[in-house]
Design a protein around this motif. Structure first.
Motif, PDB file in Angstrom:
ATOM      1  N   THR A 197       0.839  -1.147   0.069  1.00 30.72           N
ATOM      2  CA  THR A 197      -0.082  -0.022   0.031  1.00 30.72           C
ATOM      3  C   THR A 197       0.766   1.396   0.050  1.00 30.72           C
ATOM      4  OG1 THR A 197      -1.753  -1.059   1.365  1.00 30.72           O
ATOM      5  CG2 THR A 197      -1.563   1.268   1.368  1.00 30.72           C
ATOM      6  N   TYR A 198       0.627   2.075  -0.823  1.00 30.29           N
ATOM      7  CA  TYR A 198       1.203   3.560  -0.894  1.00 30.29           C
ATOM      8  C   TYR A 198       0.264   4.582  -0.869  1.00 30.29           C
ATOM      9  CZ  TYR A 198       5.462   1.314  -2.831  1.00 30.29           C
ATOM     10  OH  TYR A 198       6.705   0.657  -3.170  1.00 30.29           O
ATOM     11  N   ASN A 199       1.009   5.753   0.169  1.00 29.08           N
ATOM     12  CA  ASN A 199       0.334   6.768   0.334  1.00 29.08           C
ATOM     13  C   ASN A 199       0.786   7.726  -0.713  1.00 29.08           C
ATOM     14  OD1 ASN A 199      -0.852   9.284   1.505  1.00 29.08           O
ATOM     15  ND2 ASN A 199       1.005   9.370   2.934  1.00 29.08           N
ATOM     16  N   ILE A 200      -0.023   8.431  -1.470  1.00 27.19           N
ATOM     17  CA  ILE A 200       0.135   9.265  -2.545  1.00 27.19           C
ATOM     18  C   ILE A 200      -0.588  10.680  -2.263  1.00 27.19           C
ATOM     19  CG2 ILE A 200       0.102   9.359  -5.021  1.00 27.19           C
ATOM     20  CD1 ILE A 200      -0.717   6.696  -5.361  1.00 27.19           C
ATOM     21  N   ASN A 201       0.344  11.637  -2.589  1.00 33.73           N
ATOM     22  CA  ASN A 201      -0.203  12.991  -2.470  1.00 33.73           C
ATOM     23  C   ASN A 201      -1.329  13.263  -3.418  1.00 33.73           C
ATOM     24  OD1 ASN A 201      -0.211  16.023  -3.942  1.00 33.73           O
ATOM     25  ND2 ASN A 201       0.600  16.287  -1.985  1.00 33.73           N
ATOM     26  N   ALA A 202      -2.452  13.740  -2.861  1.00 33.57           N
ATOM     27  CA  ALA A 202      -3.960  14.054  -3.296  1.00 33.57           C
ATOM     28  C   ALA A 202      -4.021  14.764  -4.798  1.00 33.57           C
ATOM     29  CB  ALA A 202      -4.867  14.241  -2.500  1.00 33.57           C
ATOM     30  N   ASP A 203      -3.136  15.766  -4.653  1.00 32.43           N
ATOM     31  CA  ASP A 203      -3.126  16.734  -5.844  1.00 32.43           C
ATOM     32  C   ASP A 203      -2.644  15.847  -7.099  1.00 32.43           C
ATOM     33  OD1 ASP A 203      -3.873  18.825  -4.618  1.00 32.43           O
ATOM     34  OD2 ASP A 203      -1.944  19.688  -4.158  1.00 32.43           O
ATOM     35  N   THR A 239       0.115  29.684 -19.178  1.00 28.80           N
ATOM     36  CA  THR A 239       0.288  28.605 -19.996  1.00 28.80           C
ATOM     37  C   THR A 239       1.470  27.708 -19.228  1.00 28.80           C
ATOM     38  OG1 THR A 239       2.148  29.456 -21.250  1.00 28.80           O
ATOM     39  CG2 THR A 239      -0.196  29.498 -22.183  1.00 28.80           C
ATOM     40  N   PRO A 240       1.688  26.245 -19.531  1.00 28.97           N
ATOM     41  CA  PRO A 240       2.821  25.424 -18.995  1.00 28.97           C
ATOM     42  C   PRO A 240       4.050  26.309 -19.241  1.00 28.97           C
ATOM     43  CG  PRO A 240       1.216  24.053 -19.944  1.00 28.97           C
ATOM     44  CD  PRO A 240       0.862  25.457 -20.441  1.00 28.97           C
ATOM     45  N   LYS A 241       4.311  26.869 -20.073  1.00 26.91           N
ATOM     46  CA  LYS A 241       5.516  27.374 -20.457  1.00 26.91           C
ATOM     47  C   LYS A 241       5.758  28.633 -19.460  1.00 26.91           C
ATOM     48  CE  LYS A 241       8.377  29.718 -24.054  1.00 26.91           C
ATOM     49  NZ  LYS A 241       8.518  30.285 -25.521  1.00 26.91           N
ATOM     50  N   GLU A 242       4.572  29.469 -19.274  1.00 28.30           N
ATOM     51  CA  GLU A 242       4.825  30.601 -18.379  1.00 28.30           C
ATOM     52  C   GLU A 242       4.918  30.063 -16.961  1.00 28.30           C
ATOM     53  OE1 GLU A 242       2.006  33.655 -21.020  1.00 28.30           O
ATOM     54  OE2 GLU A 242       1.193  32.423 -19.544  1.00 28.30           O
ATOM     55  N   ALA A 243       4.271  29.003 -16.567  1.00 27.88           N
ATOM     56  CA  ALA A 243       4.588  28.340 -15.202  1.00 27.88           C
ATOM     57  C   ALA A 243       5.823  28.045 -14.957  1.00 27.88           C
ATOM     58  CB  ALA A 243       3.274  27.255 -15.149  1.00 27.88           C
ATOM     59  N   ARG A 244       6.621  27.477 -15.800  1.00 27.81           N
ATOM     60  CA  ARG A 244       7.924  26.978 -15.464  1.00 27.81           C
ATOM     61  C   ARG A 244       8.816  28.194 -15.350  1.00 27.81           C
ATOM     62  NH1 ARG A 244       6.405  23.116 -19.785  1.00 27.81           N
ATOM     63  NH2 ARG A 244       6.741  20.942 -18.948  1.00 27.81           N
ATOM     64  N   LYS A 245       8.417  29.004 -16.079  1.00 29.30           N
ATOM     65  CA  LYS A 245       9.330  30.628 -16.008  1.00 29.30           C
ATOM     66  C   LYS A 245       9.187  31.223 -14.430  1.00 29.30           C
ATOM     67  CE  LYS A 245       9.478  32.134 -20.750  1.00 29.30           C
ATOM     68  NZ  LYS A 245       8.991  33.093 -21.951  1.00 29.30           N
ATOM     69  N   LEU A 246       7.938  31.027 -14.103  1.00 29.95           N
ATOM     70  CA  LEU A 246       7.554  31.649 -12.688  1.00 29.95           C
ATOM     71  C   LEU A 246       8.204  30.789 -11.547  1.00 29.95           C
ATOM     72  CD1 LEU A 246       3.848  32.806 -13.207  1.00 29.95           C
ATOM     73  CD2 LEU A 246       5.993  34.137 -13.234  1.00 29.95           C
ATOM     74  N   ILE A 257       4.522  25.062  -5.601  1.00 28.76           N
ATOM     75  CA  ILE A 257       5.248  24.438  -6.758  1.00 28.76           C
ATOM     76  C   ILE A 257       4.676  23.196  -7.115  1.00 28.76           C
ATOM     77  CG2 ILE A 257       7.545  23.385  -7.618  1.00 28.76           C
ATOM     78  CD1 ILE A 257       8.779  25.693  -5.964  1.00 28.76           C
ATOM     79  N   PRO A 258       4.358  21.993  -6.246  1.00 25.30           N
ATOM     80  CA  PRO A 258       3.832  20.978  -6.705  1.00 25.30           C
ATOM     81  C   PRO A 258       2.348  20.959  -7.209  1.00 25.30           C
ATOM     82  CG  PRO A 258       4.153  20.747  -4.215  1.00 25.30           C
ATOM     83  CD  PRO A 258       4.746  22.268  -4.809  1.00 25.30           C
ATOM     84  N   LYS A 259       1.742  21.901  -6.555  1.00 22.42           N
ATOM     85  CA  LYS A 259       0.232  22.059  -7.215  1.00 22.42           C
ATOM     86  C   LYS A 259       0.487  22.540  -8.747  1.00 22.42           C
ATOM     87  CE  LYS A 259      -1.908  23.558  -2.982  1.00 22.42           C
ATOM     88  NZ  LYS A 259      -2.751  21.934  -2.915  1.00 22.42           N
ATOM     89  N   ILE A 260       1.210  23.537  -8.972  1.00 23.66           N
ATOM     90  CA  ILE A 260       1.391  23.901 -10.342  1.00 23.66           C
ATOM     91  C   ILE A 260       2.128  22.799 -11.319  1.00 23.66           C
ATOM     92  CG2 ILE A 260       3.042  25.536 -11.788  1.00 23.66           C
ATOM     93  CD1 ILE A 260       0.407  26.802 -10.192  1.00 23.66           C
ATOM     94  N   ASP A 261       2.916  22.011 -10.741  1.00 20.27           N
ATOM     95  CA  ASP A 261       3.663  21.026 -11.541  1.00 20.27           C
ATOM     96  C   ASP A 261       2.548  19.867 -11.812  1.00 20.27           C
ATOM     97  OD1 ASP A 261       6.167  22.034 -11.445  1.00 20.27           O
ATOM     98  OD2 ASP A 261       6.747  20.896  -9.663  1.00 20.27           O
ATOM     99  N   THR A 262       1.680  19.687 -10.931  1.00 22.07           N
ATOM    100  CA  THR A 262       0.421  18.636 -11.222  1.00 22.07           C
ATOM    101  C   THR A 262      -0.396  19.285 -12.259  1.00 22.07           C
ATOM    102  OG1 THR A 262       0.365  17.724  -9.010  1.00 22.07           O
ATOM    103  CG2 THR A 262      -1.652  17.832 -10.243  1.00 22.07           C
ATOM    104  N   CYS A 263      -0.669  20.713 -12.384  1.00 23.84           N
ATOM    105  CA  CYS A 263      -1.594  21.147 -13.315  1.00 23.84           C
ATOM    106  C   CYS A 263      -0.738  21.076 -14.604  1.00 23.84           C
ATOM    107  CB  CYS A 263      -1.864  22.712 -12.905  1.00 23.84           C
ATOM    108  SG  CYS A 263      -2.857  22.941 -11.461  1.00 23.84           S
ATOM    109  N   VAL A 264       0.252  21.442 -14.737  1.00 19.46           N
ATOM    110  CA  VAL A 264       1.210  21.417 -15.850  1.00 19.46           C
ATOM    111  C   VAL A 264       1.332  20.118 -16.474  1.00 19.46           C
ATOM    112  CG1 VAL A 264       3.444  21.554 -17.039  1.00 19.46           C
ATOM    113  CG2 VAL A 264       2.673  23.367 -15.335  1.00 19.46           C
ATOM    114  N   HIS A 265       1.381  18.925 -15.735  1.00 19.71           N
ATOM    115  CA  HIS A 265       1.539  17.720 -16.077  1.00 19.71           C
ATOM    116  C   HIS A 265       0.128  17.121 -16.621  1.00 19.71           C
ATOM    117  CE1 HIS A 265       2.220  13.480 -16.198  1.00 19.71           C
ATOM    118  NE2 HIS A 265       0.905  12.996 -15.606  1.00 19.71           N
TER     119      HIS A 265
END
Length: 303
Positions: A197-203, A239-246, A257-265
């Protein structure tokens, strides 16, 4: 004799106008799937949970297929405290040993999941609770993190125990539920290749599911208004490109950061748009979905 409130007709007209304005969006999103990550402050208040349940049911009633993924970090922490079990975090992830993962699963798949399911059912909907283990919905792999010793600056790999990330999503069970009136409510627990069993971040789970099923929207309900620039102003779209710049220039920091990474993915892998909304705002899900300007921050590939 009954007396009518003089303001009532005006109130009715306002309600009718709101419904009329929502109609084009109801048509636009009919038959589409929204993956909604429910967490943060809203999970701790009964009134907000009841409101969330009604809003999700309304989405279902107008032809949208909501898939709810929930978190539960604070509730897990409280249970571990009650049991006098210590826990620590590395880069926002709870270090989870064999004893802790049992508590994590009990809280997520048990009490929290059933509270949300019950709230939806009591409000007139039909919800069913699932975890990533059910029908092999989420296959997970082990997660490690690289950390630097502050004194020597030497990098080492830290084992987080039974902390995982989605390796594969099998949406068959969700496909089956789309054809019914049932709203799936998913606990972020995954199954390893050896049955662990693995615990995973919900985002992360919400983003992975949104990408796998090519959802129309990924909606992350949290405790902030959305993504803010360095002056504290809301960034309504990017956009994802703009998010990476930020992220690179330090505008996006910490837990965002992990929330935006999740959205980008999600957006780069099949989801049409991702939204970060303040779950403390009344009916924020409906405001975002059925009004022209919406609220919060939307991440998409752009026009």
């Amino acid at each position: 004799m009954k007396h009518r409130d003089a303001k009532t007709p005006e109130s009715w007209l306002k309600t009718a106008k709101t419904l009329s304005e929502a109609l084009p969006y109801m048509r636009q999103f009919a038959g589409e799937t929204f993956v909604i990550k429910y967490g943060g402050h809203a999970m701790g208040e009964e009134a907000l949970l009841k409101q969330f349940a009604r809003d999700v049911i309304l989405l279902k009633q107008v032809g949208i297929n909501p898939v709810v993924v929930h978190g539960g970090g604070p509730q897990i922490g409280k249970m571990l405290e009650r049991l006098k079990m210590k826990s620590s975090f590395v880069q926002g992830l709870r270090v989870t040993d064999a004893a802790t993962v049992e508590i994590v699963e009990m809280v997520l798949s048990g009490s929290i999941n059933k509270q949300i399911v019950s709230a939806i059912n009591e409000a007139g909907g039909k919800a069913i609770g699932l975890s990533g283990k059910d029908a092999n919905l989420i296959r997970a792999k082990h997660v490690t993190r690289k950390v630097k010793d502050p004194d020597s600056n030497i990098e080492r790999v830290l084992d987080l125990g039974f902390v995982g990330e989605p390796e594969a999503i099998d949406p068959d069970i969700l496909d089956t539920l789309y054809e019914s009136d049932i709203i799936p409510v998913i606990a972020p627990i995954g199954l390893g290749k050896n049955g662990e069993t693995y615990n995973i971040n919900a985002d992360t789970v919400a983003g992975a599911i949104a990408a796998a099923i090519e959802a129309k929207k990924l909606v992350i309900l949290t405790d902030v208004a959305g993504l803010l620039d360095k002056e504290g102003n809301l960034i309504s779209q990017l956009t994802p490109k703009e998010a990476r710049k930020l992220i690179k220039n330090g505008t996006i920091t910490g837990g965002m950061i992990p929330k935006i990474d999740t959205c980008v993915h999600a957006v780069e892998n099949g989801c049409a748009a991702a939204h970060i909304l303040d779950g403390r705002i009344a009916h924020v899900l409906l405001v975002e979905t059925f009004t022209e300007h919406g609220v919060g921050t939307m991440l998409w590939e752009g026009a």
